[in-house]
Design a protein around this motif. Structure first.
Motif, short mmCIF file in Angstrom:
data_model
loop_
_atom_site.label_atom_id
_atom_site.label_comp_id
_atom_site.label_asym_id
_atom_site.label_seq_id
_atom_site.Cartn_x
_atom_site.Cartn_y
_atom_site.Cartn_z
N ILE A 155 0.89 -1.26 -0.02
CA ILE A 155 0.12 0.04 0.12
C ILE A 155 0.89 1.30 -0.07
CG2 ILE A 155 -0.08 0.06 2.38
CD1 ILE A 155 -3.24 1.21 2.05
N ASP A 156 0.37 2.26 -0.56
CA ASP A 156 1.02 3.67 -0.80
C ASP A 156 1.12 4.19 0.69
OD1 ASP A 156 1.03 6.78 -1.20
OD2 ASP A 156 2.38 5.69 -2.80
N PRO A 157 2.16 4.70 1.21
CA PRO A 157 2.05 5.62 2.43
C PRO A 157 0.69 6.65 2.55
CG PRO A 157 4.30 5.22 1.72
CD PRO A 157 3.48 5.01 0.86
N ARG A 161 -2.44 6.75 5.19
CA ARG A 161 -2.50 7.83 6.20
C ARG A 161 -3.94 8.34 6.04
NH1 ARG A 161 1.41 11.55 7.37
NH2 ARG A 161 2.60 10.97 5.52
N ALA A 162 -4.45 8.16 4.67
CA ALA A 162 -5.81 8.65 4.53
C ALA A 162 -7.01 7.55 5.15
CB ALA A 162 -6.34 8.91 3.34
N ASN A 163 -6.73 6.60 5.27
CA ASN A 163 -7.64 5.23 5.62
C ASN A 163 -6.74 4.11 6.38
OD1 ASN A 163 -9.46 3.55 5.97
ND2 ASN A 163 -9.48 2.63 3.71
N VAL A 182 6.99 6.60 7.01
CA VAL A 182 5.99 5.50 7.35
C VAL A 182 5.40 5.36 8.79
CG1 VAL A 182 5.51 3.21 6.95
CG2 VAL A 182 6.90 4.16 5.49
N GLN A 183 6.16 5.73 9.50
CA GLN A 183 5.72 5.76 11.09
C GLN A 183 4.66 6.68 11.20
OE1 GLN A 183 6.92 3.20 13.89
NE2 GLN A 183 4.73 3.98 14.01
N GLU A 184 4.89 8.01 10.74
CA GLU A 184 3.89 9.06 10.72
C GLU A 184 2.73 8.69 10.13
OE1 GLU A 184 3.68 13.61 9.51
OE2 GLU A 184 5.53 12.61 9.09
#
Length: 315
Positions: A155-157, A161-163, A182-184
């Protein structure tokens, strides 16, 4: 260490000695692993009989305060349990958790709510590689599939982040250079596994030594692989005109392979590359062999219980 003895007292000398050694251990004056004076040295120093010291040391060893090492002497024991059951280990971790909670000064209602969210999260049954570069993701997926039986998804970061529901049932993974980003994206409360990367030294030396003075083709679907390999090879003394850099995404470039004496490529490219028999092929895996051991507990948990407990739902 100072000691006192009363030869005419009601308490035997060996017990006086043993009690003082135990108190020194409990107070930290004697540290785990510290060597005690020899029987003769201690007897001579305090003017007591060597047999008295031997009797005291023997009792201390029986009570697990000290341990005798053959030919070396008597040492303070660390008194840690020799072995614990999985349930005991779990209790140790739970006790540590509640110590941390007390330091945070959180109300128990909030603690219970967070723990409940952990327990309510679906167990992880697949690996989720969080990677924006499609080409490097292809390489990592190919290598992960060879190292584990778990399902591997990508999956794209930004999509993550969005879901963040995408983390349900997942063990999140990333490469080292993308850890902070990625952690963020996944959230601070999510356990993120950073995949160890192979050292270039593991493949650089044999490649350079195997083809002196010949043309080396560096081939990959991932442009950064080609550029990094060129940098490392030239740093190792391979002349620039001895390198043939090929983008595997451009079929017309692949015709140059016939002129090479050796080919360096990544795992994904190697699985799709037809190499002439006379050409040596060197495949450089990006992931370190230690990745297999890193993923083994998750794989075993899926096989045993149908999933792995992960904090993917914790915000």
């Amino acid at each position: 260490m100072k000691m006192w003895f009363a030869p005419g007292g009601e308490v035997p000398l060996y017990r006086q000695l043993g009690t003082q050694i135990v108190l020194a251990i409990l107070s930290g004056d004697l540290k785990p692993g510290e060597r005690l004076p020899s029987t003769r040295a201690l007897a001579r120093r305090f003017g007591i009989h060597p047999n008295t010291v031997s009797a005291s040391y023997h009792q201390l060893e029986v009570e697990n305060w000290v341990e005798s090492r053959r030919g070396s002497g008597m040492y303070v024991n660390d008194r840690k349990p020799k072995a614990m059951t999985p349930e005991q280990v779990l209790d140790v971790h739970i006790a540590g958790f509640f110590r941390a909670v007390r330091e945070l000064d959180l109300p128990m209602e909030a603690v219970r709510a967070q723990v409940a969210r952990w327990l309510a999260a679906p167990p992880a049954d697949h690996l989720l590689l969080i990677e924006a570069d499609e080409k490097v993701a292809q390489i990592f997926v190919a290598e992960l599939n060879a190292l584990t039986s778990m399902d591997v998804r990508v999956i794209d970061p930004e999509e993550c982040r969005a879901n963040r529901n995408c983390l349900g049932g997942a063990v999140p993974l990333c490469r080292p250079s993308r850890k902070l980003m990625v952690q963020e994206a996944v959230g601070i409360g999510v356990e993120l596994l950073v995949l160890p990367i192979n050292s270039a030294l593991t493949w650089l030396a044999p490649l350079v030594g195997a083809t002196p003075g010949h043309l080396i083709a560096v081939v990959s679907h991932w442009p950064e692989f080609v550029e990094t390999a060129r940098t490392m090879l030239q740093a190792a003394g391979v002349a620039g005109d001895a390198l043939l850099l090929i983008d595997a995404n451009a079929p017309e470039r692949m015709r140059g392979l016939a002129a090479a004496s050796a080919i360096l490529c990544d795992t994904y490219t190697a699985s799709r590359l037809e190499v002439p028999k006379k050409v040596k092929r060197f495949v450089f895996p990006l992931l370190a062999e230690s990745v297999k051991e890193l993923l083994r507990p998750f794989e075993q948990a899926v096989m045993r219980d149908g999933g792995v407990v992960t904090p993917a739902k914790v915000s």
